[in-house]
Design a protein around this motif. Structure first.
Motif, PDB file in Angstrom:
ATOM      1  N   GLY A  82       0.834  -1.197   0.000  1.00  0.00           N
ATOM      2  CA  GLY A  82       0.000   0.000   0.000  1.00  0.00           C
ATOM      3  C   GLY A  82       0.861   1.235   0.000  1.00  0.00           C
ATOM      4  N   ARG A  83       0.249   2.359  -0.277  1.00  0.00           N
ATOM      5  CA  ARG A  83       0.992   3.609  -0.139  1.00  0.00           C
ATOM      6  C   ARG A  83       0.014   4.703   0.220  1.00  0.00           C
ATOM      7  NH1 ARG A  83       1.195   6.294  -5.544  1.00  0.00           N
ATOM      8  NH2 ARG A  83      -0.136   5.071  -6.895  1.00  0.00           N
ATOM      9  N   THR A  84       0.555   5.753   0.822  1.00  0.00           N
ATOM     10  CA  THR A  84      -0.332   6.882   1.110  1.00  0.00           C
ATOM     11  C   THR A  84      -0.427   7.681  -0.175  1.00  0.00           C
ATOM     12  OG1 THR A  84       1.596   7.948   2.078  1.00  0.00           O
ATOM     13  CG2 THR A  84      -0.007   7.001   3.585  1.00  0.00           C
ATOM     14  N   ALA A 159      -5.454   3.827   2.989  1.00  0.00           N
ATOM     15  CA  ALA A 159      -4.371   2.882   2.657  1.00  0.00           C
ATOM     16  C   ALA A 159      -4.536   1.589   3.453  1.00  0.00           C
ATOM     17  CB  ALA A 159      -3.009   3.522   2.944  1.00  0.00           C
ATOM     18  N   LEU A 160      -4.940   1.707   4.714  1.00  0.00           N
ATOM     19  CA  LEU A 160      -5.097   0.523   5.567  1.00  0.00           C
ATOM     20  C   LEU A 160      -6.292  -0.333   5.160  1.00  0.00           C
ATOM     21  CD1 LEU A 160      -4.274   2.069   9.065  1.00  0.00           C
ATOM     22  CD2 LEU A 160      -2.862   0.468   7.758  1.00  0.00           C
ATOM     23  N   PRO A 164      -2.640  -3.692   3.737  1.00  0.00           N
ATOM     24  CA  PRO A 164      -1.298  -3.877   3.187  1.00  0.00           C
ATOM     25  C   PRO A 164      -0.385  -4.643   4.149  1.00  0.00           C
ATOM     26  CG  PRO A 164      -1.515  -1.656   4.050  1.00  0.00           C
ATOM     27  CD  PRO A 164      -2.878  -2.291   4.157  1.00  0.00           C
ATOM     28  N   LEU A 167       3.626  -0.806   3.784  1.00  0.00           N
ATOM     29  CA  LEU A 167       3.135   0.526   3.435  1.00  0.00           C
ATOM     30  C   LEU A 167       4.332   1.388   3.043  1.00  0.00           C
ATOM     31  CD1 LEU A 167       0.297   1.744   3.521  1.00  0.00           C
ATOM     32  CD2 LEU A 167       0.723   2.422   5.881  1.00  0.00           C
ATOM     33  N   THR A 188       1.497   6.454  12.906  1.00  0.00           N
ATOM     34  CA  THR A 188       2.039   5.408  12.034  1.00  0.00           C
ATOM     35  C   THR A 188       2.784   4.356  12.856  1.00  0.00           C
ATOM     36  OG1 THR A 188       2.261   7.054  10.294  1.00  0.00           O
ATOM     37  CG2 THR A 188       3.453   4.997   9.971  1.00  0.00           C
ATOM     38  N   VAL A 197       1.821  -4.119  10.448  1.00  0.00           N
ATOM     39  CA  VAL A 197       2.180  -3.624   9.112  1.00  0.00           C
ATOM     40  C   VAL A 197       3.650  -3.191   9.142  1.00  0.00           C
ATOM     41  CG1 VAL A 197       1.643  -1.858   7.371  1.00  0.00           C
ATOM     42  CG2 VAL A 197      -0.167  -2.747   8.827  1.00  0.00           C
ATOM     43  N   VAL A 199       6.548  -0.640   7.475  1.00  0.00           N
ATOM     44  CA  VAL A 199       6.507   0.665   6.791  1.00  0.00           C
ATOM     45  C   VAL A 199       7.905   1.108   6.375  1.00  0.00           C
ATOM     46  CG1 VAL A 199       6.019   3.138   7.085  1.00  0.00           C
ATOM     47  CG2 VAL A 199       4.416   1.467   8.008  1.00  0.00           C
TER      48      VAL A 199
END
Ligand code: ADP
Ligand code: MG
Length: 259
Positions: A82-84, A159-160, A164, A167, A188, A197, A199
């Protein structure tokens, strides 16, 4: 510990300019890993290769041990990266909760058939996600009236929604006030801890990086010059040289705490 993301000799040349040069690293499950470096160091180019926006000119990318080098952004997203998103990815005319519901519909591949019933679907899960980012109380507000920091938190919830494994956040706090930056990265860090997750993020505010990252990698002119704990990076002469050249002096831990 299991490796979520690994790059081996990742390289991107734009003509004669080698923007990312032979970068190898591993990201473990549950890690909040920072990629820092001066402007033009190659951070975004790195991110774009990980997300599939750019094809590497050399090296490989592995996700959970599987080679994803050169795969499309859609394919990589489907595999749990995922990405913001940019602000424009939220619909200003819709409410906060509707934006999250849309993401949940998309995640469940229901988007087109279910649209007329969208307002009824996934409400409970949407509220749960909004709760994670502290936006539950604003669920029924329209995005158009949200403060910038709240939009960023909504982006995180969106995104969540895609659940994901990894991230990717390229300068998630760009344009935010210092206090809001700290808050978003704290959030975060909480999500990394509670949701498992992993990141990878970039951030130019060193206080934010030092306060929250589990590990830090430093990129300079496309090359990874350091990879270590907050203390190792803070005290690394090569890293200090790169940042001193740019006029930045690291604060000691005590000074940072006082600020
Ligand atoms: N699409 C592109 N075409 C040519 N050069 C690029 C392109 N994207 C980035 N660059 C160059 O690659 C280098 C790294 O840029 P970038 O990855 O955006 O750095 P950062 O995100 O660390 O600021 C810079 O010199 C930049 O000008
Ligand atoms: Mg960048």
């Amino acid at each position: 510990m299991s490796v979520v993301l690994e790059t081996r000799g990742l390289t991107k040349a734009f003509g004669g300019l080698v923007a990312v040069n032979d970068v190898s690293f591993k990201l473990q499950k549950g890690e909040l890993l920072a990629l820092i470096g001066p402007n033009g160091a190659g951070k975004s180019t790195c991110f774009n290769m990980l997300m599939g926006q750019l094809k590497p000119t050399g090296g490989r990318v592995f996700l959970m041990g599987e080679d994803i080098t050169g795969k499309s952004p859609r394919d990589i997203w489907r595999r749990g990266v995922g990405r913001t998103f940019q602000i424009t990815a939220t619909y200003a005319s819709m409410t906060v909760i509707e934006n999250v519901q849309m993401a949940l519909l998309s995640h469940n591949r229901q988007v087109f058939r279910a649209l007329p019933f969208a307002h009824r679907m996934h409400r409970a899960r949407a509220l749960e996600l909004l709760g994670m980012v502290g936006m539950e109380a604003q669920a029924e507000r329209h995005c158009a009236v949200l403060a910038y920091g709240d939009l960023k938190r909504l982006e995180l919830a969106i995104a969540l929604a895609h659940e994901p494994t990894l991230l990717l956040m390229d300068e998630p706090t760009a344009g935010m006030a210092p206090r809001e930056r700290i808050a978003l990265m704290q959030l975060t860090a909480d999500i990394v801890r509670d949701q498992g997750v992993s990141v990878l993020f970039t951030e130019h505010d060193m206080d934010v990086v030092f306060a929250h990252a589990h590990r830090i990698m430093v990129l300079n002119r496309g090359e990874l010059i350091a990879d270590g704990s907050v203390d190792q990076i803070r005290n690394d002469p090569r890293v200090q040289e790169v940042y001193l050249g740019g006029g930045t002096v690291f604060k000691s831990e005590d000074e940072a705490a006082d600020a």
